[in-house]
Every structure is written in C-alpha cells, then in structure tokens.
Scaffold this motif. Sequence first.
Motif, PDB file in Angstrom:
ATOM      1  N   GLU A  91       0.806  -1.223   0.000  1.00 47.47           N
ATOM      2  CA  GLU A  91       0.000   0.000   0.000  1.00 47.47           C
ATOM      3  C   GLU A  91       0.837   1.271   0.000  1.00 47.47           C
ATOM      4  O   GLU A  91       0.284   2.366  -0.087  1.00 47.47           O
ATOM      5  N   TYR A  92       2.163   1.136   0.096  1.00 43.65           N
ATOM      6  CA  TYR A  92       3.000   2.324   0.281  1.00 43.65           C
ATOM      7  C   TYR A  92       4.042   2.497  -0.811  1.00 43.65           C
ATOM      8  O   TYR A  92       5.094   3.094  -0.588  1.00 43.65           O
ATOM      9  N   GLY A  93       3.768   1.986  -1.982  1.00 44.52           N
ATOM     10  CA  GLY A  93       4.695   2.153  -3.093  1.00 44.52           C
ATOM     11  C   GLY A  93       5.845   1.178  -3.100  1.00 44.52           C
ATOM     12  O   GLY A  93       6.816   1.372  -3.832  1.00 44.52           O
ATOM     13  N   GLY A  94       5.751   0.147  -2.304  1.00 41.02           N
ATOM     14  CA  GLY A  94       6.799  -0.864  -2.257  1.00 41.02           C
ATOM     15  C   GLY A  94       6.318  -2.187  -2.818  1.00 41.02           C
ATOM     16  O   GLY A  94       5.227  -2.281  -3.391  1.00 41.02           O
ATOM     17  N   VAL A  95       7.129  -3.217  -2.648  1.00 39.56           N
ATOM     18  CA  VAL A  95       6.768  -4.544  -3.151  1.00 39.56           C
ATOM     19  C   VAL A  95       7.024  -5.590  -2.068  1.00 39.56           C
ATOM     20  O   VAL A  95       7.904  -5.423  -1.216  1.00 39.56           O
ATOM     21  N   ILE A  96       6.261  -6.662  -2.120  1.00 42.46           N
ATOM     22  CA  ILE A  96       6.410  -7.795  -1.212  1.00 42.46           C
ATOM     23  C   ILE A  96       6.695  -9.026  -2.061  1.00 42.46           C
ATOM     24  O   ILE A  96       5.882  -9.398  -2.914  1.00 42.46           O
ATOM     25  N   VAL A  97       7.835  -9.637  -1.863  1.00 45.78           N
ATOM     26  CA  VAL A  97       8.202 -10.819  -2.630  1.00 45.78           C
ATOM     27  C   VAL A  97       7.363 -12.005  -2.151  1.00 45.78           C
ATOM     28  O   VAL A  97       7.187 -12.214  -0.950  1.00 45.78           O
ATOM     29  N   ASP A  98       6.837 -12.763  -3.095  1.00 46.05           N
ATOM     30  CA  ASP A  98       6.042 -13.945  -2.765  1.00 46.05           C
ATOM     31  C   ASP A  98       6.986 -15.061  -2.329  1.00 46.05           C
ATOM     32  O   ASP A  98       7.633 -15.701  -3.154  1.00 46.05           O
ATOM     33  N   HIS A  99       7.069 -15.301  -1.007  1.00 49.77           N
ATOM     34  CA  HIS A  99       8.030 -16.285  -0.503  1.00 49.77           C
ATOM     35  C   HIS A  99       7.647 -17.715  -0.864  1.00 49.77           C
ATOM     36  O   HIS A  99       8.471 -18.622  -0.780  1.00 49.77           O
ATOM     37  N   GLY A 100       6.410 -17.916  -1.295  1.00 49.35           N
ATOM     38  CA  GLY A 100       5.992 -19.253  -1.690  1.00 49.35           C
ATOM     39  C   GLY A 100       6.428 -19.628  -3.087  1.00 49.35           C
ATOM     40  O   GLY A 100       6.293 -20.786  -3.494  1.00 49.35           O
ATOM     41  N   LYS A 101       6.970 -18.662  -3.850  1.00 51.44           N
ATOM     42  CA  LYS A 101       7.384 -18.928  -5.232  1.00 51.44           C
ATOM     43  C   LYS A 101       8.863 -18.608  -5.462  1.00 51.44           C
ATOM     44  O   LYS A 101       9.268 -18.295  -6.578  1.00 51.44           O
ATOM     45  N   LEU A 102       9.659 -18.687  -4.419  1.00 51.78           N
ATOM     46  CA  LEU A 102      11.086 -18.433  -4.553  1.00 51.78           C
ATOM     47  C   LEU A 102      11.767 -19.590  -5.282  1.00 51.78           C
ATOM     48  O   LEU A 102      11.410 -20.753  -5.062  1.00 51.78           O
ATOM     49  N   PRO A 103      12.745 -19.312  -6.138  1.00 53.52           N
ATOM     50  CA  PRO A 103      13.475 -20.409  -6.789  1.00 53.52           C
ATOM     51  C   PRO A 103      14.289 -21.185  -5.766  1.00 53.52           C
ATOM     52  O   PRO A 103      14.813 -20.624  -4.810  1.00 53.52           O
ATOM     53  N   SER A 104      14.386 -22.488  -5.969  1.00 55.62           N
ATOM     54  CA  SER A 104      15.138 -23.322  -5.034  1.00 55.62           C
ATOM     55  C   SER A 104      16.636 -23.257  -5.283  1.00 55.62           C
ATOM     56  O   SER A 104      17.430 -23.518  -4.387  1.00 55.62           O
ATOM     57  N   ASN A 105      17.017 -22.893  -6.495  1.00 59.87           N
ATOM     58  CA  ASN A 105      18.436 -22.817  -6.856  1.00 59.87           C
ATOM     59  C   ASN A 105      19.022 -21.480  -6.406  1.00 59.87           C
ATOM     60  O   ASN A 105      18.545 -20.418  -6.818  1.00 59.87           O
ATOM     61  N   PRO A 106      20.038 -21.457  -5.536  1.00 64.80           N
ATOM     62  CA  PRO A 106      20.626 -20.192  -5.063  1.00 64.80           C
ATOM     63  C   PRO A 106      21.165 -19.315  -6.175  1.00 64.80           C
ATOM     64  O   PRO A 106      21.071 -18.087  -6.108  1.00 64.80           O
ATOM     65  N   PHE A 107      21.740 -19.922  -7.214  1.00 62.57           N
ATOM     66  CA  PHE A 107      22.274 -19.138  -8.326  1.00 62.57           C
ATOM     67  C   PHE A 107      21.141 -18.464  -9.097  1.00 62.57           C
ATOM     68  O   PHE A 107      21.261 -17.322  -9.530  1.00 62.57           O
ATOM     69  N   ALA A 108      20.033 -19.193  -9.276  1.00 65.07           N
ATOM     70  CA  ALA A 108      18.875 -18.602  -9.936  1.00 65.07           C
ATOM     71  C   ALA A 108      18.318 -17.454  -9.101  1.00 65.07           C
ATOM     72  O   ALA A 108      17.963 -16.395  -9.631  1.00 65.07           O
ATOM     73  N   PHE A 109      18.251 -17.643  -7.782  1.00 65.60           N
ATOM     74  CA  PHE A 109      17.753 -16.597  -6.887  1.00 65.60           C
ATOM     75  C   PHE A 109      18.612 -15.343  -6.984  1.00 65.60           C
ATOM     76  O   PHE A 109      18.093 -14.229  -7.063  1.00 65.60           O
ATOM     77  N   ALA A 110      19.934 -15.504  -6.986  1.00 64.64           N
ATOM     78  CA  ALA A 110      20.840 -14.349  -7.050  1.00 64.64           C
ATOM     79  C   ALA A 110      20.619 -13.559  -8.325  1.00 64.64           C
ATOM     80  O   ALA A 110      20.534 -12.322  -8.305  1.00 64.64           O
ATOM     81  N   SER A 111      20.510 -14.252  -9.458  1.00 59.72           N
ATOM     82  CA  SER A 111      20.320 -13.573 -10.735  1.00 59.72           C
ATOM     83  C   SER A 111      18.961 -12.895 -10.809  1.00 59.72           C
ATOM     84  O   SER A 111      18.841 -11.745 -11.244  1.00 59.72           O
ATOM     85  N   MET A 112      17.927 -13.589 -10.366  1.00 57.03           N
ATOM     86  CA  MET A 112      16.576 -13.027 -10.409  1.00 57.03           C
ATOM     87  C   MET A 112      16.419 -11.868  -9.433  1.00 57.03           C
ATOM     88  O   MET A 112      15.698 -10.902  -9.704  1.00 57.03           O
ATOM     89  N   LEU A 113      17.101 -11.925  -8.289  1.00 56.24           N
ATOM     90  CA  LEU A 113      17.031 -10.842  -7.316  1.00 56.24           C
ATOM     91  C   LEU A 113      17.653  -9.569  -7.885  1.00 56.24           C
ATOM     92  O   LEU A 113      17.086  -8.478  -7.765  1.00 56.24           O
ATOM     93  N   ARG A 114      18.806  -9.705  -8.522  1.00 61.65           N
ATOM     94  CA  ARG A 114      19.453  -8.530  -9.125  1.00 61.65           C
ATOM     95  C   ARG A 114      18.587  -7.940 -10.228  1.00 61.65           C
ATOM     96  O   ARG A 114      18.424  -6.710 -10.327  1.00 61.65           O
ATOM     97  N   ALA A 115      18.017  -8.801 -11.076  1.00 59.54           N
ATOM     98  CA  ALA A 115      17.155  -8.314 -12.158  1.00 59.54           C
ATOM     99  C   ALA A 115      15.902  -7.649 -11.599  1.00 59.54           C
ATOM    100  O   ALA A 115      15.441  -6.626 -12.113  1.00 59.54           O
ATOM    101  N   SER A 116      15.356  -8.206 -10.527  1.00 56.82           N
ATOM    102  CA  SER A 116      14.149  -7.644  -9.919  1.00 56.82           C
ATOM    103  C   SER A 116      14.424  -6.278  -9.300  1.00 56.82           C
ATOM    104  O   SER A 116      13.624  -5.352  -9.442  1.00 56.82           O
ATOM    105  N   LEU A 117      15.555  -6.139  -8.623  1.00 61.34           N
ATOM    106  CA  LEU A 117      15.903  -4.844  -8.030  1.00 61.34           C
ATOM    107  C   LEU A 117      16.027  -3.773  -9.116  1.00 61.34           C
ATOM    108  O   LEU A 117      15.573  -2.633  -8.932  1.00 61.34           O
TER     109      LEU A 117
END
Length: 313
Positions: free
Chosen positions: A98-124
């Motif tokens: 509600e305040y101009g931010g985002v909430i990451v859906d923790h139920g749909k996080l990638p299980s692969n740490p390398f995938a998470f790192a790449s997707m996190l940087r792209a998302s930011l």
Amino acid sequence: MDSVSLSEVTAIRRTHLGFMHSFRQQFSGVPISPKFCSSKVDGPKATLSSNTKSQSVYGGNIAATADSGYKINGVNLKSRTLISSVKERLLLDAYDDEYGGVIVDHGKLPSNPFAFASMLRASLSDWRRKGKKGVWLKLPVEQSELVPIAIKEGFEYHHAEKRYVMLTYWIPEEEPSMLPANASHQVGVGGFVLNQHKEVLVVQEKYCAPSITGLWKLPTGFINESEEIFSGAVREVKEETGVDTEFSEVIAFRHAHNVAFEKSDLFFICMLRPLSDKIIIDGLEIKAAKVNVIKKIAVRVSNNLLECSSCTY
C-alpha cells in the motif's frame, strides 16, 4: 511476424546470455538450451528467428511455427509477447504493497541459489526503474541459504521468527528509509486476584534470581500474539495456579526501557475476581501458591512485581 526494436532484442539476448553464463546445469530441474535465439538486423529494426526447432527455456517449451511465430507450451505467441514473457520469468514473483513498495512472494522463490541471485538482481533493477520504494523479502528457514545472497545485494535484517527471517531493502538512495522498524515493546500482565475475604492470590516462582528467591508475588507472564491484556491476565492465573477468574479492571501499569533484548516493556496489573478457589500449581514454573490476607495495600509496580506494604503473609 512482428518486428521488434534492435534494443529489445539486444537487451533480452544480453540478459539471457548473462543468465546462461551462471548456469551450466539445470534451472529448477528444467534443462535450458544455451542457444535461445538469433537476430537479423535490417536497418533500425530487427526480427527474431528461432535457432532450433524446439527449445526449453525456464520451464516452457518454445518451438518455431510455420508462420514465423512461436509456440510456448503449445500456445501461439508473437515475438513481442515472447520477449515480455521471458523477461517476466527472469524476475521474482512479487506484488505491490500500500505504500509504493513490493512484497516478494516467498511461496514462489526459486530453489536454486544461483537462480535466486540472478533473479534478485534483475528484480531490483526492475523495481528501481518503476520507482518502487521498500522491498519486503521473507525467507523461510528451509531456504536459509538464500539469506547471505540477499545480504550481499544490500538487504538488511528486519526481524526473525521460528520459521522465517524477514529482510528489507530501501531503493531510493536520496530518501531516508520509511520502512517501519521491528516491534519495540513486549507486554507483561499480572493478576491481582482478590476474594470476598480480602485474600490475595500469590505465588513463588520455581526459577528466579537469587535476590528474589522465596518472594511471594502475583501470578505474572507475557501476553501472547493477538491476545488482549485482560485475557492474558486471566490465562496466566489459570496456568500458574489453576484458579478461574473474571476480569474487573486495570489497576496499575508501568513502562520500562532497555529490558529484554534492549526492548521496552509494558506491564499491566489487572484486578480479577476469582470464580473458583482450588489451587493447582504449575510444577514447571511455580514452586508454591496460596492466598493471604491483606490488611492495607500500597501498590508499587517494579520489575513485573506488585509490592504490597503492610501485608501479612
């Protein structure tokens, strides 16, 4: 087939190649072809053509169609739709708050740490481009290996519970963070149970500091999450002494700071009317319990104790 701009083709190709450079193995258990597409440049525009007949990309099977289009999982797509779809698959699933931010859906996080790192940087980068502000990232304990990756990207600890750790990220560098801090207080309650004979219910704790060993005190404890103050007082008396009570009123409270875990502490004394008189002590916490006659009461709340002057015990 729709033409797309050269910048779009270049951007998605660069993103894909950079993404593939970090992954020589499987992405969430789905094989990924190292060749996704090629571009043919003709003036300021470029067209997208398939490099193979069928390729598996991020969980979707992409195949060229006879009319120079594409199929992904059997659905016909045009090039511009395809690029948008692939871009979305490179980002973390999230929704706006509600305040101009985002909430990451923790139920749909990638299980692969390398995938998470790449997707996190792209998302930011995507959230920064869209003008988002705060980011809330909840990481379940089952995926605790993702915590140092997020910290490396600039996330900060907000709070932790038994099953997760909450991290935050404030995007606007020119603005101070407006994200609310973690809970600042803990709340304790004490039950002042006074019967018709002017007897008050008191207990001796089984485990306590040497300075208060043997001290008779009120039944006390902390309220639970989403529990009302008066309900907590009634519950604590029941748990420690077995006596059923009914709430009458709040008769005293105190506010202290830098108590447990450097948090502030609120402590409320509730007047309770007994509904039963049989005492059954909790052997895990309580050493003894009894009722005593009080002739005159002078109340001072200190260190979660109700100290009584001119009391006969």
